[in-house]
Design a protein around this motif. Structure first.
Motif, PDB file in Angstrom:
ATOM      1  N   LYS A 141      -5.290  -9.433  -3.362  1.00 58.94           N
ATOM      2  CA  LYS A 141      -5.000  -8.254  -2.541  1.00 58.94           C
ATOM      3  C   LYS A 141      -4.146  -8.634  -1.333  1.00 58.94           C
ATOM      4  O   LYS A 141      -3.176  -7.950  -0.986  1.00 58.94           O
ATOM      5  CB  LYS A 141      -6.308  -7.608  -2.065  1.00 58.94           C
ATOM      6  N   ASP A 142      -4.515  -9.733  -0.690  1.00 60.98           N
ATOM      7  CA  ASP A 142      -3.788 -10.174   0.499  1.00 60.98           C
ATOM      8  C   ASP A 142      -2.354 -10.578   0.154  1.00 60.98           C
ATOM      9  O   ASP A 142      -1.398 -10.237   0.872  1.00 60.98           O
ATOM     10  CB  ASP A 142      -4.528 -11.348   1.136  1.00 60.98           C
TER      11      ASP A 142
ATOM     12  N   ARG B  19      -0.538  -9.525  -2.347  1.00 58.94           N
ATOM     13  CA  ARG B  19       0.242  -8.326  -2.664  1.00 58.94           C
ATOM     14  C   ARG B  19       0.741  -7.669  -1.392  1.00 58.94           C
ATOM     15  O   ARG B  19       1.896  -7.234  -1.312  1.00 58.94           O
ATOM     16  CB  ARG B  19      -0.605  -7.322  -3.440  1.00 58.94           C
ATOM     17  N   ARG B  20      -0.109  -7.575  -0.395  1.00 51.64           N
ATOM     18  CA  ARG B  20       0.299  -6.952   0.871  1.00 51.64           C
ATOM     19  C   ARG B  20       1.420  -7.747   1.529  1.00 51.64           C
ATOM     20  O   ARG B  20       2.366  -7.176   2.063  1.00 51.64           O
ATOM     21  CB  ARG B  20      -0.897  -6.866   1.821  1.00 51.64           C
TER      22      ARG B  20
ATOM     23  N   ASP C 134       0.808  -1.210   0.000  1.00 52.53           N
ATOM     24  CA  ASP C 134       0.000   0.000   0.000  1.00 52.53           C
ATOM     25  C   ASP C 134       0.843   1.262   0.000  1.00 52.53           C
ATOM     26  O   ASP C 134       0.361   2.347  -0.283  1.00 52.53           O
ATOM     27  CB  ASP C 134      -0.927   0.011   1.229  1.00 52.53           C
TER      28      ASP C 134
ATOM     29  N   ASP D 213      -3.922  -0.109  -9.298  1.00 51.39           N
ATOM     30  CA  ASP D 213      -3.306   1.196  -9.043  1.00 51.39           C
ATOM     31  C   ASP D 213      -3.300   2.032 -10.322  1.00 51.39           C
ATOM     32  O   ASP D 213      -3.461   3.241 -10.281  1.00 51.39           O
ATOM     33  CB  ASP D 213      -1.860   1.021  -8.578  1.00 51.39           C
TER      34      ASP D 213
ATOM     35  N   GLU E 224      -9.882 -10.996  -3.348  1.00 48.95           N
ATOM     36  CA  GLU E 224      -9.396 -10.748  -1.990  1.00 48.95           C
ATOM     37  C   GLU E 224      -8.080 -11.468  -1.744  1.00 48.95           C
ATOM     38  O   GLU E 224      -7.187 -10.956  -1.061  1.00 48.95           O
ATOM     39  CB  GLU E 224     -10.450 -11.183  -0.967  1.00 48.95           C
TER      40      GLU E 224
ATOM     41  N   ILE F 148      -9.267  -3.051  -7.711  1.00 52.67           N
ATOM     42  CA  ILE F 148      -7.974  -3.620  -7.321  1.00 52.67           C
ATOM     43  C   ILE F 148      -6.755  -2.913  -7.917  1.00 52.67           C
ATOM     44  O   ILE F 148      -5.657  -3.050  -7.385  1.00 52.67           O
ATOM     45  CB  ILE F 148      -7.887  -5.115  -7.694  1.00 52.67           C
TER      46      ILE F 148
END
Length: 341
Positions: free
Chosen positions: A215-216, A218-219, A3, A240, A212, A238
């Motif tokens: 996303k998880d 990537r974090r 992020d 950028d 989801e 999702i």
């Protein structure tokens, strides 16, 4: 962390920045009996660590062929990559030997294909298909590779992972097979993950779970992602940055917020107008884009969208516009954008 990662800018902005993957002038042809199909035409973009780039466009716009060309996954013949550079960790992937390129696939760049049933080998267990790259690329022992494979299945949300390693692809549902494909792509912890419409054939509940999951991951892993899709709704949630393709070329490139707030290319605006209304009380007929996508037997000499564009003028029919800067970090291949910045 993902992020906090900076958002990359399109090449037209003039801000190259640090890129984990940089593509310059990629051009791919498919030989046919009476000539060639110009599938990818002078495509350039860059991807920063931790960034998710959404690649959108109609079927046949060149999205999948572009990304498969990066790793030379398209059959040759009939395909030929005739120009361009794909820079990853200081090396041009298009210039590598087959053995050198195999060493990049997996630990460097992972690929999730659109159809897991045809991508997974039906005669091998899913465990074997995850363990094989772990042993080849990471040098793990058989025992350690199996333990790591079970961990990967757990990461992508498959219950009883150690037991399911011994199952075959046909024993998994469509959503679970797609999760297995993601596990295989993530096995060697790639710096870049390319996902080719991985949720297209799944129901909306499974789609949401996969989104989801990405996303998880990537974090947690901080990897960069290229997400190929025709669904602007998915991209809005999702991505950028967004790269819009039409006729084998990039027609718009912008941060996701800027693209949805101020779409600069007529094709992008037309795509957005086809989205269904979110107002439950309205029951409007869905809009369509009139006309047909171009037949790419020749490289476009004029704007490929001009025959379907209500704003087309003589210049659009005479010359194909380059990516022109609309605003910092926002570029559009449309003559109407000239002088907008």
């Amino acid at each position: 962390m993902l992020d906090d990662a900076a958002t990359a800018q399109p090449r037209a902005s003039g801000e190259a920045g640090e890129a984990v993957l940089s593509v310059e002038g990629l051009t791919t042809l498919f030989g046919v009996t009476d000539g060639a199909i110009h599938a990818v035409n002078d495509v350039s973009f860059s991807l920063r660590p931790g960034e998710l780039l959404g690649v959108v466009g109609e079927s046949g716009s060149g999205k999948s062929v572009t990304m498969m060309s990066l790793l030379r996954l398209i059959p040759s013949p009939p395909a030929r990559i005739t120009a361009g550079r794909v820079m990853f960790e200081g090396r041009d992937l298009l210039a590598l030997s087959p053995a050198e390129l195999r060493a990049v696939r997996g630990p460097g760049v992972g690929f999730v294909f659109q159809d897991p049933m045809t991508s997974l080998n039906p005669v091998f267990t899913v465990g074997f298909q995850i363990i094989e790259p772990l042993r080849e690329h990471m040098g793990l022992s058989k025992k350690a590779a199996r333990a790591r494979a079970a961990e990967l299945l757990a990461v992508v949300g498959i219950p009883s992972p150690d037991k399911r390693l011994d199952d075959y692809p046909h024993q998994f549902s469509g959503g679970m097979r797609q999760r297995v494909m993601i596990a295989i792509a993530l096995a060697c912890e790639p710096k870049v993950l390319i996902a080719d419409e991985p949720t297209t054939a799944l129901d909306v509940t499974i789609q949401a779970q996969i989104l989801e999951l990405v996303k998880d991951l990537r974090r947690r892993l901080g990897m960069a992602v290229v997400w190929i899709t025709h669904d602007l709704g998915v991209v809005a949630g999702i991505a950028d940055r967004v790269m819009v393709m039409y006729g084998g070329q990039v027609v718009e490139n912008a941060e996701v917020g800027a693209l949805f707030e101020n779409p600069a290319h007529p094709y992008t605006r037309a795509l957005m107008e086809t989205l269904p209304s979110v107002e439950g009380a309205r029951r409007e007929k869905l809009r369509t884009i009139e006309g047909q996508p171009p037949i790419m037997t020749r490289r476009p000499a004029a704007c490929p969208f001009a025959p379907r564009c209500a704003q087309a003028h003589d210049r659009c029919l005479a010359a194909n516009p380059p990516l022109l800067q609309v605003a910092p970090g926002h570029a559009s291949a449309c003559w109407l954008a000239e002088g907008a910045a």
